[in-house]
Write a protein that holds these residues in place. Structure first.
Motif, short mmCIF file in Angstrom:
data_model
loop_
_atom_site.label_atom_id
_atom_site.label_comp_id
_atom_site.label_asym_id
_atom_site.label_seq_id
_atom_site.Cartn_x
_atom_site.Cartn_y
_atom_site.Cartn_z
N MET A 1 0.69 -1.30 0.28
CA MET A 1 0.01 0.10 -0.01
C MET A 1 0.85 1.27 -0.26
SD MET A 1 -3.39 -0.76 2.92
CE MET A 1 -3.70 0.57 2.26
N THR A 2 0.26 2.50 -0.89
CA THR A 2 1.11 3.80 -0.97
C THR A 2 1.18 3.79 0.87
OG1 THR A 2 -0.35 4.38 -2.83
CG2 THR A 2 0.95 6.17 -1.63
N ASN A 3 2.80 4.77 1.11
CA ASN A 3 2.83 5.31 2.36
C ASN A 3 3.88 6.82 2.21
OD1 ASN A 3 2.87 4.64 5.31
ND2 ASN A 3 5.10 4.20 5.22
N ASN A 4 2.83 7.49 2.02
CA ASN A 4 3.56 9.26 1.54
C ASN A 4 2.48 10.22 2.59
OD1 ASN A 4 1.65 9.15 -0.27
ND2 ASN A 4 2.69 8.68 -1.88
N LEU A 5 3.00 11.22 2.22
CA LEU A 5 1.79 12.28 3.19
C LEU A 5 0.64 12.06 2.70
CD1 LEU A 5 1.79 14.63 5.67
CD2 LEU A 5 2.33 15.78 3.72
N ASP A 6 0.13 12.29 1.32
CA ASP A 6 -0.83 12.48 0.88
C ASP A 6 -1.94 11.08 1.43
OD1 ASP A 6 -0.06 14.56 -0.91
OD2 ASP A 6 0.23 13.53 -2.36
N ALA A 7 -1.61 9.57 0.94
CA ALA A 7 -2.38 8.87 1.46
C ALA A 7 -2.29 8.48 2.96
CB ALA A 7 -0.72 7.41 1.34
N LEU A 8 -1.12 9.44 3.56
CA LEU A 8 -1.89 9.38 5.09
C LEU A 8 -3.07 10.62 5.18
CD1 LEU A 8 0.55 9.13 7.79
CD2 LEU A 8 -1.15 11.61 8.19
N LEU A 9 -3.18 11.22 4.82
CA LEU A 9 -3.95 12.23 4.69
C LEU A 9 -5.84 12.14 4.07
CD1 LEU A 9 -2.51 15.93 3.57
CD2 LEU A 9 -2.82 14.95 5.89
N THR A 10 -5.10 11.27 3.17
CA THR A 10 -6.44 11.31 2.54
C THR A 10 -7.05 10.02 2.98
OG1 THR A 10 -5.72 10.97 0.43
CG2 THR A 10 -7.88 9.70 0.37
N ALA A 11 -6.02 8.90 4.38
CA ALA A 11 -7.02 8.26 5.04
C ALA A 11 -7.41 8.78 5.71
CB ALA A 11 -5.83 7.61 5.40
N LEU A 12 -6.83 9.70 7.07
CA LEU A 12 -7.26 10.16 7.65
C LEU A 12 -8.71 11.05 7.89
CD1 LEU A 12 -6.31 10.97 11.20
CD2 LEU A 12 -4.66 13.30 9.73
N TYR A 13 -8.71 11.93 7.10
CA TYR A 13 -9.62 12.21 6.61
C TYR A 13 -10.83 12.18 6.30
CZ TYR A 13 -13.32 15.19 3.56
OH TYR A 13 -14.55 15.92 3.74
N VAL A 14 -10.25 10.94 5.62
CA VAL A 14 -11.34 9.66 5.09
C VAL A 14 -12.14 8.66 6.59
CG1 VAL A 14 -12.36 7.46 4.19
CG2 VAL A 14 -11.44 9.22 2.87
N LYS A 15 -11.34 8.87 7.48
CA LYS A 15 -11.65 8.23 9.15
C LYS A 15 -11.88 8.99 10.05
CE LYS A 15 -11.21 5.10 12.59
NZ LYS A 15 -11.81 3.96 11.78
N ILE A 16 -11.90 10.16 9.80
CA ILE A 16 -12.40 11.30 10.51
C ILE A 16 -13.89 11.71 10.32
CG2 ILE A 16 -12.15 13.82 11.26
CD1 ILE A 16 -8.56 13.70 11.54
N ASP A 17 -14.13 12.14 8.75
CA ASP A 17 -15.08 12.68 8.13
C ASP A 17 -16.60 11.65 8.75
OD1 ASP A 17 -16.57 14.43 6.64
OD2 ASP A 17 -16.57 13.28 4.98
N ASP A 18 -15.93 10.00 8.76
CA ASP A 18 -17.15 9.07 8.67
C ASP A 18 -16.86 8.97 9.95
OD1 ASP A 18 -16.63 8.93 5.74
OD2 ASP A 18 -15.67 6.88 6.24
N GLU A 19 -16.11 9.63 10.85
CA GLU A 19 -16.38 8.74 12.69
C GLU A 19 -16.93 9.96 12.71
OE1 GLU A 19 -16.27 5.78 13.57
OE2 GLU A 19 -15.80 4.95 12.07
N ILE A 20 -16.02 11.29 13.10
CA ILE A 20 -16.95 12.10 13.85
C ILE A 20 -16.90 13.50 12.62
CG2 ILE A 20 -15.50 11.27 15.96
CD1 ILE A 20 -13.15 12.86 15.33
N GLY A 21 -17.20 13.37 11.94
CA GLY A 21 -17.47 14.58 11.44
C GLY A 21 -19.42 15.25 11.28
N GLY A 22 -18.80 15.58 12.02
CA GLY A 22 -20.48 15.46 12.73
C GLY A 22 -21.17 17.02 11.49
N THR A 23 -22.61 16.81 11.51
CA THR A 23 -23.22 18.03 10.74
C THR A 23 -23.72 18.91 11.30
OG1 THR A 23 -24.10 16.02 8.85
CG2 THR A 23 -25.29 18.25 8.78
N ARG A 24 -23.77 20.22 11.02
CA ARG A 24 -24.07 21.46 11.39
C ARG A 24 -25.54 21.93 10.73
NH1 ARG A 24 -19.99 25.03 12.98
NH2 ARG A 24 -17.95 24.16 12.99
N TRP A 25 -26.35 22.31 12.10
CA TRP A 25 -27.76 22.32 11.65
C TRP A 25 -28.35 24.27 11.51
CZ3 TRP A 25 -30.23 18.33 9.71
CH2 TRP A 25 -29.74 17.07 10.52
N LEU A 26 -27.15 25.14 12.32
CA LEU A 26 -27.64 26.28 12.39
C LEU A 26 -26.80 27.25 11.83
CD1 LEU A 26 -28.64 26.46 15.58
CD2 LEU A 26 -30.13 26.43 14.21
N GLY A 27 -27.13 28.38 10.77
CA GLY A 27 -25.85 28.87 10.35
C GLY A 27 -25.39 28.82 8.65
#
Length: 297
Positions: A1-27
């Protein structure tokens, strides 16, 4: 598997957005989402940008394809300080998602987080009431700031961390950390807590034993050799290497915070960066788990 900064940032973003990236309801929804903000904070720490102005210019010129919008410095600073709870959740999220979370060996240590040197800075600082004077034995000098207490596994994966006034007793701080989440100890039978002589105390050892954990530390000259003490030399090198990762590679001592919230989120930012590197190295099957070489350029 790819092991560089782009791969880490992509995997991290997907993990955080799926698990704790909450939805804003106001504003109006922000142009830079919380998941993107945390991902960029990790990238800033890994790439060694201690200047926020230089970092934002770099993002605009080099990472624009991944992050089309980044606020200016005042907006970035405000968003980053407000993201401290999210950064804390992300650290725990990555730790739980590895096999290291179930390790029944913990390493405990504290290290200084300097917040000012000159007397006028100390008098004018917004850190007054939080920071204080302390002595660092490893550097043989006094400092003004906070102490970072870190509980991690031998691989360096953070389990618990806290910032405290350096005048507070290390054992009291650790006990308070364990009181906040007592299940972390009770869920790990035969937990071995490895620390230095600063945590030596009959009361503290009795408290750990009551929780179901055992303390392993070096013995004093007047004491008999403690069980398992022969293994401490190699373990001590692990402790120092974790601190070196935070200070030498992630610039912990150059955090740049001027308020307690600013210092806290910048320390958390570096702990998250270390946790993210360990998490991604584990997921991609790397031989050296805490290596940042693939992500620092």
């Amino acid at each position: 598997m790819t092991n560089n900064l782009d791969a880490l940032l992509t995997a991290l973003y997907v993990k955080i957005d799926d698990e704790i990236g909450g939805t804003r309801w106001l504003g109006r929804p922000p142009q830079l989402t919380d998941s993107e903000l945390v991902t960029l904070a990790v990238a800033q720490a890994l790439l060694g940008f201690t200047s926020e102005s230089r970092w934002l210019r770099f993002v605009g010129s080099r990472l624009g394809a991944m992050f089309p919008y980044v606020p200016r410095r005042p907006g970035w600073n405000k968003r980053l300080r407000a993201a401290l709870p999210l950064v804390k959740r992300a650290i725990r999220l990555l730790a739980v998602d590895t096999d290291f979370w179930f390790d029944n060996h913990w390493i405990i240590d504290s290290t200084l987080v300097e917040c000012g040197r000159s007397r006028p800075t100390v008098k004018r600082s917004d850190m007054a009431g939080w920071a204080g004077y302390g002595y660092c034995a490893s550097h043989s000098r006094f400092f003004w700031g906070l102490r970072l207490f870190l509980v991690c596994t031998p691989t360096g994966m953070p389990i618990l961390w806290a910032l405290a006034n350096p005048k507070l007793d290390e054992r009291e701080v650790l006990s308070a950390m364990l009181d906040r989440e007592p299940h972390l100890v009770t869920d790990r039978p035969s937990l071995l807590v490895i620390a230095d002589k600063g945590f030596a105390s009959k009361e503290f050892e009795a408290d750990l034993a009551f929780r179901g954990a055992e303390l392993l530390r070096p013995s004093f000259k007047r004491e008999k050799k403690r069980r398992g003490e022969s293994l401490l030399k190699s373990v001590r090198q692990l402790i120092e290497s974790v601190n070196d990762t935070l200070k030498g590679q992630l610039d912990l001592e150059r955090h740049g915070g001027r308020t307690f919230e600013g210092v806290a989120v910048r320390v958390a930012q570096r702990i998250l960066a270390m946790a993210a590197a360990i998490w991604h190295n584990h997921k991609t099957g790397q031989s050296v788990i805490r290596s940042l070489i693939a992500y620092d350029h």
